[in-house]
Design a protein around this motif. Structure first.
Motif, PDB file in Angstrom:
ATOM      1  N   MET A 194       0.835  -1.200   0.000  1.00 46.05           N
ATOM      2  CA  MET A 194       0.000   0.000   0.000  1.00 46.05           C
ATOM      3  C   MET A 194       0.873   1.254   0.000  1.00 46.05           C
ATOM      4  O   MET A 194       2.003   1.253   0.482  1.00 46.05           O
ATOM      5  CB  MET A 194      -0.955  -0.005   1.188  1.00 46.05           C
ATOM      6  CG  MET A 194      -2.105  -0.980   1.009  1.00 46.05           C
ATOM      7  SD  MET A 194      -3.322  -0.882   2.341  1.00 46.05           S
ATOM      8  CE  MET A 194      -4.620  -1.940   1.678  1.00 46.05           C
ATOM      9  N   GLY A 195       0.302   2.314  -0.548  1.00 49.09           N
ATOM     10  CA  GLY A 195       1.026   3.567  -0.675  1.00 49.09           C
ATOM     11  C   GLY A 195       0.650   4.234  -1.984  1.00 49.09           C
ATOM     12  O   GLY A 195       1.452   4.331  -2.899  1.00 49.09           O
ATOM     13  N   ARG A 196      -0.603   4.670  -2.069  1.00 45.84           N
ATOM     14  CA  ARG A 196      -1.101   5.277  -3.307  1.00 45.84           C
ATOM     15  C   ARG A 196      -0.408   6.599  -3.598  1.00 45.84           C
ATOM     16  O   ARG A 196      -0.094   6.911  -4.738  1.00 45.84           O
ATOM     17  CB  ARG A 196      -2.615   5.489  -3.200  1.00 45.84           C
ATOM     18  CG  ARG A 196      -3.283   6.005  -4.465  1.00 45.84           C
ATOM     19  CD  ARG A 196      -4.765   6.167  -4.228  1.00 45.84           C
ATOM     20  NE  ARG A 196      -5.027   7.061  -3.101  1.00 45.84           N
ATOM     21  CZ  ARG A 196      -6.114   7.022  -2.346  1.00 45.84           C
ATOM     22  NH1 ARG A 196      -7.039   6.112  -2.568  1.00 45.84           N
ATOM     23  NH2 ARG A 196      -6.274   7.880  -1.348  1.00 45.84           N
ATOM     24  N   ASP A 197      -0.155   7.380  -2.548  1.00 42.37           N
ATOM     25  CA  ASP A 197       0.453   8.697  -2.729  1.00 42.37           C
ATOM     26  C   ASP A 197       1.801   8.847  -2.050  1.00 42.37           C
ATOM     27  O   ASP A 197       2.486   9.848  -2.245  1.00 42.37           O
ATOM     28  CB  ASP A 197      -0.490   9.788  -2.191  1.00 42.37           C
ATOM     29  CG  ASP A 197      -1.849   9.759  -2.884  1.00 42.37           C
ATOM     30  OD1 ASP A 197      -1.861   9.754  -4.123  1.00 42.37           O
ATOM     31  OD2 ASP A 197      -2.876   9.732  -2.186  1.00 42.37           O
ATOM     32  N   ALA A 198       2.173   7.874  -1.235  1.00 42.28           N
ATOM     33  CA  ALA A 198       3.418   7.988  -0.472  1.00 42.28           C
ATOM     34  C   ALA A 198       4.103   6.625  -0.374  1.00 42.28           C
ATOM     35  O   ALA A 198       3.449   5.594  -0.284  1.00 42.28           O
ATOM     36  CB  ALA A 198       3.130   8.531   0.926  1.00 42.28           C
ATOM     37  N   GLY A 199       5.432   6.650  -0.377  1.00 40.56           N
ATOM     38  CA  GLY A 199       6.193   5.402  -0.404  1.00 40.56           C
ATOM     39  C   GLY A 199       6.801   4.990   0.914  1.00 40.56           C
ATOM     40  O   GLY A 199       7.776   4.232   0.938  1.00 40.56           O
ATOM     41  N   PHE A 200       6.234   5.433   2.036  1.00 37.85           N
ATOM     42  CA  PHE A 200       6.824   5.123   3.336  1.00 37.85           C
ATOM     43  C   PHE A 200       6.876   3.620   3.604  1.00 37.85           C
ATOM     44  O   PHE A 200       7.890   3.091   4.050  1.00 37.85           O
ATOM     45  CB  PHE A 200       6.040   5.818   4.463  1.00 37.85           C
ATOM     46  CG  PHE A 200       6.151   7.311   4.435  1.00 37.85           C
ATOM     47  CD1 PHE A 200       7.281   7.946   4.926  1.00 37.85           C
ATOM     48  CD2 PHE A 200       5.137   8.092   3.899  1.00 37.85           C
ATOM     49  CE1 PHE A 200       7.391   9.329   4.900  1.00 37.85           C
ATOM     50  CE2 PHE A 200       5.235   9.467   3.861  1.00 37.85           C
ATOM     51  CZ  PHE A 200       6.366  10.091   4.356  1.00 37.85           C
ATOM     52  N   ILE A 201       5.779   2.928   3.346  1.00 37.15           N
ATOM     53  CA  ILE A 201       5.748   1.482   3.600  1.00 37.15           C
ATOM     54  C   ILE A 201       6.735   0.764   2.692  1.00 37.15           C
ATOM     55  O   ILE A 201       7.527  -0.077   3.135  1.00 37.15           O
ATOM     56  CB  ILE A 201       4.324   0.927   3.417  1.00 37.15           C
ATOM     57  CG1 ILE A 201       3.395   1.459   4.507  1.00 37.15           C
ATOM     58  CG2 ILE A 201       4.335  -0.609   3.450  1.00 37.15           C
ATOM     59  CD1 ILE A 201       1.948   1.011   4.349  1.00 37.15           C
ATOM     60  N   ALA A 202       6.717   1.086   1.397  1.00 37.57           N
ATOM     61  CA  ALA A 202       7.600   0.418   0.445  1.00 37.57           C
ATOM     62  C   ALA A 202       9.064   0.647   0.780  1.00 37.57           C
ATOM     63  O   ALA A 202       9.874  -0.296   0.783  1.00 37.57           O
ATOM     64  CB  ALA A 202       7.293   0.904  -0.976  1.00 37.57           C
ATOM     65  N   LEU A 203       9.431   1.889   1.055  1.00 36.62           N
ATOM     66  CA  LEU A 203      10.837   2.200   1.309  1.00 36.62           C
ATOM     67  C   LEU A 203      11.354   1.503   2.556  1.00 36.62           C
ATOM     68  O   LEU A 203      12.420   0.867   2.538  1.00 36.62           O
ATOM     69  CB  LEU A 203      11.015   3.715   1.434  1.00 36.62           C
ATOM     70  CG  LEU A 203      12.451   4.210   1.699  1.00 36.62           C
ATOM     71  CD1 LEU A 203      13.395   3.752   0.605  1.00 36.62           C
ATOM     72  CD2 LEU A 203      12.469   5.727   1.839  1.00 36.62           C
ATOM     73  N   ASN A 204      10.606   1.588   3.640  1.00 41.87           N
ATOM     74  CA  ASN A 204      11.082   1.008   4.898  1.00 41.87           C
ATOM     75  C   ASN A 204      11.071  -0.513   4.881  1.00 41.87           C
ATOM     76  O   ASN A 204      12.013  -1.147   5.363  1.00 41.87           O
ATOM     77  CB  ASN A 204      10.251   1.543   6.064  1.00 41.87           C
ATOM     78  CG  ASN A 204      10.634   2.963   6.448  1.00 41.87           C
ATOM     79  OD1 ASN A 204      11.502   3.177   7.283  1.00 41.87           O
ATOM     80  ND2 ASN A 204      10.001   3.944   5.828  1.00 41.87           N
ATOM     81  N   THR A 205      10.026  -1.107   4.343  1.00 47.34           N
ATOM     82  CA  THR A 205       9.985  -2.576   4.301  1.00 47.34           C
ATOM     83  C   THR A 205      10.970  -3.119   3.274  1.00 47.34           C
ATOM     84  O   THR A 205      11.538  -4.194   3.455  1.00 47.34           O
ATOM     85  CB  THR A 205       8.572  -3.093   3.981  1.00 47.34           C
ATOM     86  OG1 THR A 205       8.142  -2.575   2.712  1.00 47.34           O
ATOM     87  CG2 THR A 205       7.591  -2.691   5.055  1.00 47.34           C
ATOM     88  N   GLY A 206      11.169  -2.372   2.196  1.00 45.03           N
ATOM     89  CA  GLY A 206      12.141  -2.820   1.206  1.00 45.03           C
ATOM     90  C   GLY A 206      13.538  -2.890   1.793  1.00 45.03           C
ATOM     91  O   GLY A 206      14.284  -3.853   1.544  1.00 45.03           O
ATOM     92  N   ILE A 207      13.904  -1.885   2.567  1.00 45.23           N
ATOM     93  CA  ILE A 207      15.210  -1.899   3.230  1.00 45.23           C
ATOM     94  C   ILE A 207      15.273  -3.036   4.243  1.00 45.23           C
ATOM     95  O   ILE A 207      16.238  -3.805   4.290  1.00 45.23           O
ATOM     96  CB  ILE A 207      15.483  -0.546   3.908  1.00 45.23           C
ATOM     97  CG1 ILE A 207      15.694   0.548   2.858  1.00 45.23           C
ATOM     98  CG2 ILE A 207      16.708  -0.642   4.823  1.00 45.23           C
ATOM     99  CD1 ILE A 207      15.804   1.947   3.437  1.00 45.23           C
ATOM    100  N   ALA A 208      14.241  -3.148   5.073  1.00 41.06           N
ATOM    101  CA  ALA A 208      14.249  -4.133   6.157  1.00 41.06           C
ATOM    102  C   ALA A 208      14.250  -5.565   5.649  1.00 41.06           C
ATOM    103  O   ALA A 208      14.832  -6.457   6.286  1.00 41.06           O
ATOM    104  CB  ALA A 208      13.041  -3.911   7.065  1.00 41.06           C
ATOM    105  N   ALA A 209      13.601  -5.801   4.504  1.00 36.21           N
ATOM    106  CA  ALA A 209      13.502  -7.164   3.970  1.00 36.21           C
ATOM    107  C   ALA A 209      14.574  -7.470   2.933  1.00 36.21           C
ATOM    108  O   ALA A 209      14.587  -8.548   2.358  1.00 36.21           O
ATOM    109  CB  ALA A 209      12.118  -7.382   3.365  1.00 36.21           C
TER     110      ALA A 209
END
Length: 326
Positions: free
Chosen positions: A173-188
């Motif tokens: 999720m993140g229609r207008d913002a990439g907070f979830i993608a950026l943080n989980t991408g780094i963490a995973a």
């Protein structure tokens, strides 16, 4: 301190883990200060339908560990009209509500601001959304839990990716913002992260996959925010398969699984702090504001600013993501 007799609380918009903890804090914070709490079911729809109930401390027992919202939430089209808001106000007045705590995101805060402007009901916003895109707070309720849910899912998907030399595109999720993608991408440990704030994401992805191939990587995890400008995760997967036939591309859309689950310790504590802060703000005669946290301290932001502005992605964190995916 302003003398208040009754405070209403509602949850509106998309649900988020920790909303129940926030409701609990509002209810018990009200009782602690000698104010009667009133629960409103199904958000603004409950105000219009007059679905209100006086509650007590036991009404919110054993809900701090539950995801979702026991008051339920709804997006109410009628409340978007002046006539609908007038009806909601009449019911609030009949119930002797002296103030309202609204737990939700920017759409919910817009409704609270209009209700206050048009009818004078003091309203305090509590940010509850997994997207973490509300201005005026470092964290929104539900964001931390969603991050942990996504990371756990990606870790499991990676097991399959490495077993079959597959390229997995995981939409978060993140229609207008990439907070979830950026943080989980780094963490995973994702090989690539695509977010709405990033330009030329497809070109960057293709270059990254070429580098991965030269580095001997046989599988990859690509985390894609739903609002990324690449044209959609399925189209992105087809494009990559044409350019890199050695990969078998798979798509996983995590969807609403990100909204569910037991709230993390962080979200439970955050929700408790903000729920109490909302009650105390009303007692001080404040209104038209959102309570949030900055540098671990409770802060207050005018609802208008919380709605009109947006949190920005940490550029340093984007650089970290670029560095560690080599």
């Amino acid at each position: 301190m302003t003398e208040l007799k009754r405070i209403g609380v509602l949850t509106s918009g998309g649900d988020a883990p920790g909303m129940n903890a926030a409701i609990r804090a509002v209810v018990r914070g009200s009782i602690y200060h000698g104010v009667e709490p009133v629960a409103i079911r199904e958000g603004y729809k409950g105000l219009i339908d007059n679905d209100l109930e006086v509650v007590n401390a036991r009404s919110v027992a054993n809900i701090i560990n539950q995801g979702g919202t026991f008051l339920k939430s709804a997006r109410c089209q009628e409340f978007r009209t002046k006539e609908g808001r007038a009806k909601a106000y009449e019911n609030a007045r009949a119930a002797n509500l002296d103030g309202l705590v609204v737990i939700g995101g920017d759409g919910s805060f817009t409704g609270a601001m209009l209700l206050e402007e048009e009818h004078g009901i003091p309203c305090i916003g509590v940010p509850g959304t997994i997207d973490n895109d509300i201005y005026g707070t470092d964290y929104t309720i539900g964001y931390d839990t969603a991050l942990n849910t996504v990371v756990e899912a990606i870790d499991k998907i990676r097991d399959t990716a490495t077993s079959h030399n597959r390229l997995f595109f995981i939409e978060v999720m993140g229609r207008d913002a990439g907070f979830i993608a950026l943080n989980t991408g780094i963490a995973a440990g994702a090989e690539e992260i695509l977010i709405p704030e990033q330009e030329n994401s497809v070109e960057k992805l293709m270059s990254g996959l070429q580098s991965s191939g030269r580095a001997g990587k046989t599988s990859s995890i690509i985390v894609v925010a739903e609002g990324d400008k690449s044209g959609g995760v399925f189209e992105l997967a087809r494009t990559v398969e044409k350019s890199f036939p050695e990969y078998e591309a798979k798509v996983t859309v995590l969807g609403h699984i990100q909204r569910g689950g037991k709230p993390s310790c962080f979200d439970r504590v955050l929700a408790s702090r903000l729920g109490v802060a909302a009650v105390e703000a009303l007692l001080k005669g404040e209104s038209g504001i959102m309570v949030g946290v900055r540098d671990q301290q409770v802060v207050k932001t005018p609802l208008e600013r919380a709605i009109s502005k947006q949190n920005t992605i940490d550029s340093h964190l984007m650089k970290v993501a670029e560095i560690i995916t080599v």
